[in-house]
Design a protein around this motif. Structure first.
Motif, PDB file in Angstrom:
ATOM      1  N   ILE A 145     -11.087   2.770   7.320  1.00 20.63           N
ATOM      2  CA  ILE A 145      -9.969   2.653   7.935  1.00 20.63           C
ATOM      3  C   ILE A 145     -10.672   2.846   9.695  1.00 20.63           C
ATOM      4  N   ALA A 146     -11.290   1.828   9.849  1.00 20.15           N
ATOM      5  CA  ALA A 146     -12.232   2.557  11.442  1.00 20.15           C
ATOM      6  C   ALA A 146     -10.773   3.262  12.804  1.00 20.15           C
ATOM      7  N   VAL A 197       3.095  -2.033  11.444  1.00 23.43           N
ATOM      8  CA  VAL A 197       2.282  -1.437  11.123  1.00 23.43           C
ATOM      9  C   VAL A 197       2.335  -0.726  10.879  1.00 23.43           C
ATOM     10  N   ILE A 198       1.574   0.799   9.642  1.00 24.91           N
ATOM     11  CA  ILE A 198       1.589   2.304   9.885  1.00 24.91           C
ATOM     12  C   ILE A 198       0.701   2.479  10.330  1.00 24.91           C
ATOM     13  N   ASP A 199       0.759   3.532  11.370  1.00 19.94           N
ATOM     14  CA  ASP A 199      -0.769   3.559  12.509  1.00 19.94           C
ATOM     15  C   ASP A 199      -0.562   5.322  11.965  1.00 19.94           C
ATOM     16  N   GLY A 200       0.454   5.913  11.415  1.00 19.25           N
ATOM     17  CA  GLY A 200       0.022   7.285  10.930  1.00 19.25           C
ATOM     18  C   GLY A 200       1.105   8.028   9.606  1.00 19.25           C
ATOM     19  N   SER A 221      -6.673   1.883   1.407  1.00 18.13           N
ATOM     20  CA  SER A 221      -6.642   2.300   3.033  1.00 18.13           C
ATOM     21  C   SER A 221      -6.371   0.843   2.931  1.00 18.13           C
ATOM     22  N   GLN A 222      -5.784   0.124   2.651  1.00 19.13           N
ATOM     23  CA  GLN A 222      -5.020  -1.251   3.069  1.00 19.13           C
ATOM     24  C   GLN A 222      -4.662  -0.519   4.059  1.00 19.13           C
ATOM     25  N   ALA A 226       0.719  -0.938   0.067  1.00 19.73           N
ATOM     26  CA  ALA A 226       0.166   0.450   0.128  1.00 19.73           C
ATOM     27  C   ALA A 226       0.724   1.203   0.178  1.00 19.73           C
ATOM     28  N   LEU A 227       2.146   1.580   0.800  1.00 18.21           N
ATOM     29  CA  LEU A 227       2.757   2.280   0.921  1.00 18.21           C
ATOM     30  C   LEU A 227       3.321   2.241  -0.957  1.00 18.21           C
TER      31      LEU A 227
END
Length: 621
Positions: free
Chosen positions: A467-468, A421-424, A441-442, A378-379
């Protein structure tokens, strides 16, 4: 008949040996910066050209050491190409590998003579070049034993602000799956960094010594060391064959055991001291063979082996352990080192002096856990779609090594999935000119997205609403157009939404408008086409995007009906005309038409000459 049977057995044995023979290991050598494949003396070693593996700039090279392969080019990575640059090598079979990187010096004016940078393999940093490396033969290359499990090899160079990384060559050589197995903690989660390899008592460096041995042993470099210092030792050597040397899983070369250092009367102990990084674990491999003919019987040479003062191997008797002369013996111990030195001491106990043939020391490095592959993909899609500037890099793994994460990507360790994981995402004011892709959105663990102050165009992807965990979405001061997706109203954790300074239009989704009552901070200003909440124009005369689409669709249907009706009328008229023309052309129709014309002419003539009955004669009643 007997000869025939023997011949069949020989053929069968030969075919069986061929079928059971181990295939050659995978080997790839890259001459960095080279435009063509090359071969180097003295072993005619093949090196592949450097094509499609990475970025950077090719240049002429200066070899810093005789250890370095005699290659004429290298590849260097200026800081403007990004802080991280990687060689990505695909189609590498799953297995255990020796990965070796040779460093070089750019042979051009106005270049730093000795760049300093970090090196990682498969996301794990295992080497940091130190000042003076170009004058130390053992530091002109870095080597790691690593498991490659995903069909590729990633070797990255991380700038530290002290010159441009410059790489002369890369080797990826497959070795035995069990090579250097040091015990229960060994496996795919461990990388062994070669700290030193010493061939004791030999006056020549063992460069390419393994080329004449089993290829599954790799191609190790052994530094020759004639003495441990202070006249504490003497050299002995032989030309005899060595038993139990080149065997699985390490396949050591026989030449390693044909020379040795032996202690003396003036210094009975043999002591080797080396500098190491503190608070690390080191795996130590010690090599022995009794090559001294004066030692004839068991018990004539017994010594203890101490590592940093602690006895690691007591009462070592080489003849007893191997069963005879000229037989290889390998002892391994893994220890924790708190200080900055590692000391190996051979302390005689009975009989003659201590002896040693070779030493290997590896730093035990825990392999970093990588970023989730879905999020990496995704990135990379985001990098391409946003036309990310080269200076940001975004090469290799986003989160590891932890010393060098991607700029603008915030990482968090996911204990459940055992992945990073990526959180920001913080890419504000970076000159981005592309569009925001659906693949964003992934990144399902995102809590914050800040892309403000760029030139991003196109619609806001509706998929962002999935993206909840998203709490902050700042897309302000870009060129986003179209309507605000209704799906953004599904983001129940959203606390800050800045869409001001764009070209958005239509009604603000009702769910977002209602959220303003729950202390959410939303900014929709400077969007001339938006309406529907306080502070924006009313939507009375305005139509929603769905209504506009419905009207357009209805108008299109009516237009098509009119066109269809006109075509039908035109075709009906054409059919009538064709029928009339066909009727006039028939013979019977022509005769009737002529008779009708004669009657009409007679009637017309009689109307002009009317007569009375008397003039026509008597009437008959």
């Amino acid at each position: 008949m007997l000869r025939f049977i023997l011949l069949c057995l020989l053929i069968h044995g030969f075919l069986f040996s061929l079928s059971s023979a181990r295939p050659l290991p995978f080997a790839l050598r890259i001459s960095c910066g080279a435009r063509n494949d090359v071969h180097t003396p003295p072993t005619n070693t093949p090196w592949f050209k450097d094509f499609a593996y990475t970025g950077g700039i090719p240049a002429n090279a200066t070899r810093p050491s005789f250890i370095s392969p005699p290659l004429k080019t290298l590849r260097y990575f200026p800081l403007y190409t990004g802080p991280e640059n990687c060689y990505i090598i695909n189609r590498v079979p799953r297995g255990h590998y020796s990965v070796r990187i040779f460093f070089g010096l750019v042979n051009q004016n106005n270049f730093d003579t000795e760049p300093l940078f970090d090196v990682s393999v498969e996301g794990t940093q295992f080497c940091s070049l130190k000042s003076g490396w170009s004058n130390n033969d053992e530091q002109t290359f870095a080597e790691a034993l690593v498991f490659l499990t995903d069909g590729s090899a990633s070797i990255c160079f991380h700038s530290t602000g002290h010159g441009d990384p410059a790489i002369l060559a890369i080797e990826i050589l497959q070795i035995d799956e069990k090579a250097y197995d040091f015990g229960p903690n060994w496996g795919e989660g461990v990388i062994l960094r070669t700290a030193t390899r010493l061939s004791c008592g030999d006056g020549k460096p063992k460069f390419d010594a393994d080329s004449h041995g089993n290829h599954w042993g790799g191609d190790r470099f052994w530094t020759a060391i004639k003495t441990f210092g202070q006249q504490s030792d003497r050299i002995i050597s032989v030309e005899n064959s060595i038993k139990q040397a080149s065997i699985s899983p390490n396949f050591y070369p026989e030449a390693l055991y044909r020379s040795a250092l032996v202690s003396t009367d003036s210094q009975p102990e043999l002591t080797y001291v080396m500098d190491v990084d503190p608070n690390r674990n080191y795996s130590i491999w010690l090599h022995f063979a009794e090559i001294d003919g004066s030692i004839r019987n068991v018990g004539q040479r017994i010594f203890d082996i101490l590592i940093n003062g602690d006895v690691a191997f007591p009462n070592v008797d080489i003849l007893k352990l191997t069963g005879g002369h000229y037989t290889a013996l390998v002892l391994n111990s893994t220890v924790a080192v708190n200080g900055r030195t590692l000391t190996i001491t051979l302390q005689p106990k009975e009989g003659s002096y201590a002896i040693i043939n070779a030493i290997e020391v590896f730093e035990v490095v825990s392999a970093e856990v990588k970023t989730s592959p879905n999020e990496v993909r995704a990135l990379r899609s985001l990098k391409k779609a946003l036309a990310l500037p080269v200076r940001l890099g975004w090469n290799g793994d986003p989160c590891v090594p932890q010393q060098h994460p991607w700029s603008g990507a915030d990482c968090q360790y996911d204990k459940v999935g055992n992945k990073w994981v990526i959180d920001g995402l913080g890419l504000d004011n970076q000159g981005l000119t592309g569009f925001l892709p659906n693949e964003t959105s992934q990144l399902r663990h995102l809590q914050s997205i800040n892309l403000s102050g760029n030139s991003i165009h196109g619609p806001i992807p509706a998929s962002l609403g999935t993206i909840a965990k998203l709490e902050v979405l700042d897309l302000s001061y870009n060129f986003f157009n179209g309507s605000i997706p209704e799906s953004l109203g599904q983001l129940t954790s959203l606390r800050t939404l800045n869409l001001n300074g764009n070209s958005l239009s239509g009604r603000v989704p009702a769910a977002l408008g209602a959220r303003l009552l729950h202390r959410a901070s939303f900014n929709f200003t400077d969007n001339a086409g938006l309406c529907g909440i306080p502070g924006l124009p009313a939507c009375g005369p305005h139509l929603s995007a769905g209504a506009k689409i419905g009207i357009a669709f209805g108008a299109l249907i009516i237009f098509l009906l009119i066109i269809t009706f006109a075509v039908c009328c035109w075709k009906r008229r054409q059919n009538i005309l064709r029928a009339q023309n066909a009727a006039r052309a028939a013979p019977y129709a022509k005769a009737r038409t002529q008779l009708s014309r004669d009657i009409q002419m007679t009637m017309h003539h009689n109307q002009g000459h009317t007569r009375t009955p008397n003039e026509n004669g008597r009437l008959i009643s």
